[in-house]
Design an enzyme around this catalytic site. Structure first.
Site, PDB file in Angstrom:
ATOM      1  N   GLY A 169      -4.504   2.250   2.698  1.00 31.60           N
ATOM      2  CA  GLY A 169      -5.433   2.493   3.784  1.00 31.60           C
ATOM      3  C   GLY A 169      -6.852   2.602   3.272  1.00 31.60           C
ATOM      4  O   GLY A 169      -7.145   2.275   2.124  1.00 31.60           O
ATOM      5  N   MET A 191      -8.506   5.118   2.481  1.00 28.83           N
ATOM      6  CA  MET A 191      -8.729   6.185   1.516  1.00 28.83           C
ATOM      7  C   MET A 191      -7.858   6.106   0.278  1.00 28.83           C
ATOM      8  O   MET A 191      -8.005   6.909  -0.627  1.00 28.83           O
ATOM      9  CB  MET A 191      -8.479   7.532   2.196  1.00 28.83           C
ATOM     10  CG  MET A 191      -9.584   7.982   3.105  1.00 28.83           C
ATOM     11  SD  MET A 191     -11.015   8.534   2.190  1.00 28.83           S
ATOM     12  CE  MET A 191     -10.323   9.920   1.305  1.00 28.83           C
ATOM     13  N   GLY A 192      -6.926   5.179   0.200  1.00 31.83           N
ATOM     14  CA  GLY A 192      -6.050   5.133  -0.960  1.00 31.83           C
ATOM     15  C   GLY A 192      -4.724   4.494  -0.621  1.00 31.83           C
ATOM     16  O   GLY A 192      -4.651   3.608   0.226  1.00 31.83           O
ATOM     17  N   VAL A 213      -0.472   4.874   0.343  1.00 34.64           N
ATOM     18  CA  VAL A 213       0.470   5.719   1.065  1.00 34.64           C
ATOM     19  C   VAL A 213       1.879   5.421   0.562  1.00 34.64           C
ATOM     20  O   VAL A 213       2.258   4.256   0.405  1.00 34.64           O
ATOM     21  CB  VAL A 213       0.382   5.470   2.585  1.00 34.64           C
ATOM     22  CG1 VAL A 213       1.339   6.398   3.329  1.00 34.64           C
ATOM     23  CG2 VAL A 213      -1.048   5.680   3.078  1.00 34.64           C
ATOM     24  N   LYS A 215      -0.274  10.471   1.088  1.00 35.77           N
ATOM     25  CA  LYS A 215      -1.479   9.653   0.951  1.00 35.77           C
ATOM     26  C   LYS A 215      -2.280  10.155  -0.235  1.00 35.77           C
ATOM     27  O   LYS A 215      -2.674  11.325  -0.283  1.00 35.77           O
ATOM     28  CB  LYS A 215      -2.321   9.719   2.223  1.00 35.77           C
ATOM     29  CG  LYS A 215      -3.501   8.759   2.217  1.00 35.77           C
ATOM     30  CD  LYS A 215      -4.149   8.680   3.581  1.00 35.77           C
ATOM     31  CE  LYS A 215      -5.215   7.604   3.612  1.00 35.77           C
ATOM     32  NZ  LYS A 215      -5.831   7.470   4.944  1.00 35.77           N
ATOM     33  N   ASP A 274     -12.482   4.043  12.962  1.00 32.90           N
ATOM     34  CA  ASP A 274     -11.872   2.841  12.393  1.00 32.90           C
ATOM     35  C   ASP A 274     -10.667   2.425  13.229  1.00 32.90           C
ATOM     36  O   ASP A 274      -9.584   2.158  12.699  1.00 32.90           O
ATOM     37  CB  ASP A 274     -11.470   3.072  10.936  1.00 32.90           C
ATOM     38  CG  ASP A 274     -11.219   1.758  10.179  1.00 32.90           C
ATOM     39  OD1 ASP A 274     -11.711   0.703  10.649  1.00 32.90           O
ATOM     40  OD2 ASP A 274     -10.545   1.784   9.141  1.00 32.90           O
TER      41      ASP A 274
END
Length: 327
Positions: free
Chosen positions: A35, A37-38, A40, A55, A147
């Site tokens: 995603g 942010m990083g 999952v 996550k 988003d």
């Protein structure tokens, strides 16, 4: 915990660790995806015996204060919400030098895949109404997702919608205050009034959006006027760094078009052409873009209002959009 490092895409400067084994009391079963942010992962909580989603930040930025704060902000946003249409946050933890979120594992398929396979216009309206209802709850609590796109929306095996990935969310300062008792992986950012304009377009009075007090807004870790989001779903005003609830109405309008037609309304040969189309072009009405689907005029009208260039010409909020979609 073990992991092999790999890089994704020649444009990316971030490398992600493919994690396996255990972290804290969670057994990693496999990777689910990546995603904003990083990455999952699917995991088992070995204390409670349930499957969860973890996550994690990329290894390269694990010690970066801004990325840590973004992870905390996502946790604060998710923890403030209690809605069946929004993924549930169970915890935020730190182990072996890694910070991670522990979340509800959502089984289903992304709305982008639902759109690719094709759905009836009636079902498309049901799905959009569900998303709008969930986002109305978030907006009422002072949280902008920022988003919204079909890849961040899941449809469960039972047909329920789930809004995922609050990694780019913007929170009012009072939301941060309400969630300040949670365990933090990094200190929350200082409130920054210079970023208030990213919530309410400068062409609108500050009090034109009830509940969105410019003095109560929280820093979003971006510079004032910076674009945030996924270009194909961003409203025209977002390209000037301004966003509010009506910008999310626009993004959900793009998702609606994607569902009823099978493609996004402004996709062009490259990103720059797509951005120009969002600014300048009116989308082809769904009934003309996909005549074989028997789309009625009311869907054309709904799409046209959600995708209006001027924020004031769109639905005022998600509650209104949900009601019109369900009508």
């Amino acid at each position: 915990m073990t992991g092999a490092i790999r890089c994704r895409g020649f444009q990316s400067r971030l490398c992600f660790a493919s994690v396996s084994g255990d972290i804290s009391h969670y057994r990693i079963l496999g990777q689910l995806g990546r995603g904003a942010m990083g990455e999952v992962y699917r995991a088992v909580d070995q204390r409670l015996g349930r499957e969860v989603a973890l996550k994690m930040l990329p290894r390269e930025v694990e010690g970066d204060a801004d990325w840590q704060t973004r992870l905390l902000r996502e946790a604060q946003a998710a923890s403030a919400l209690n809605h069946p249409g929004i993924v549930t946050l169970y915890d935020i933890e730190h182990d072996e030098g890694r910070s991670f979120l522990v979340m509800e594992l959502v089984s289903g398929e992304p709305m982008s895949e639902v759109a690719r396979k094709g759905v009836t216009w009636e079902r498309a309206l049901e799905l959009v109404a569900g998303v709008a209802d969930a986002l109305a709850a978030a907006h009422a609590l002072g949280i902008l997702h920022r988003d919204i796109k079909s890849d961040n929306l899941m449809v469960t095996a039972r047909g329920q919608v789930k809004v995922l990935d609050f990694g780019l969310a913007k929170l009012r300062a009072d939301v941060v205050s309400r969630t300040s008792q949670m365990q933090a992986v990094a200190p929350p950012p200082e409130a920054d009034d210079s970023l208030a304009d990213t919530l309410v377009p400068r062409t609108q009075p500050a009090d034109s959006q009830p509940g969105w007090d410019r003095k109560a807004l929280r820093s979003d870790l971006t510079q004032a006027g910076q674009m945030v989001g996924t270009p194909a779903y961003m409203a025209p005003e977002c390209y000037e760094g301004h966003t509010d609830v009506r910008s999310e109405v626009f993004a959900l309008g793009v998702v609606l078009y994607e569902l009823v037609v099978g493609k996004r309304p402004f996709d062009r040969e490259n990103a720059f052409a797509t951005m120009a189309a969002i600014q300048l072009d009116d989308p082809e009405p769904p009934s003309k873009a996909a005549p074989e689907r028997g789309i009625p005029p009311k869907v054309d009208q709904l799409v046209a209002k959600t995708l209006a260039k001027a924020p004031a010409e769109r639905f005022a909020d998600m509650t209104e959009l949900a009601a019109r979609s369900a009508a």
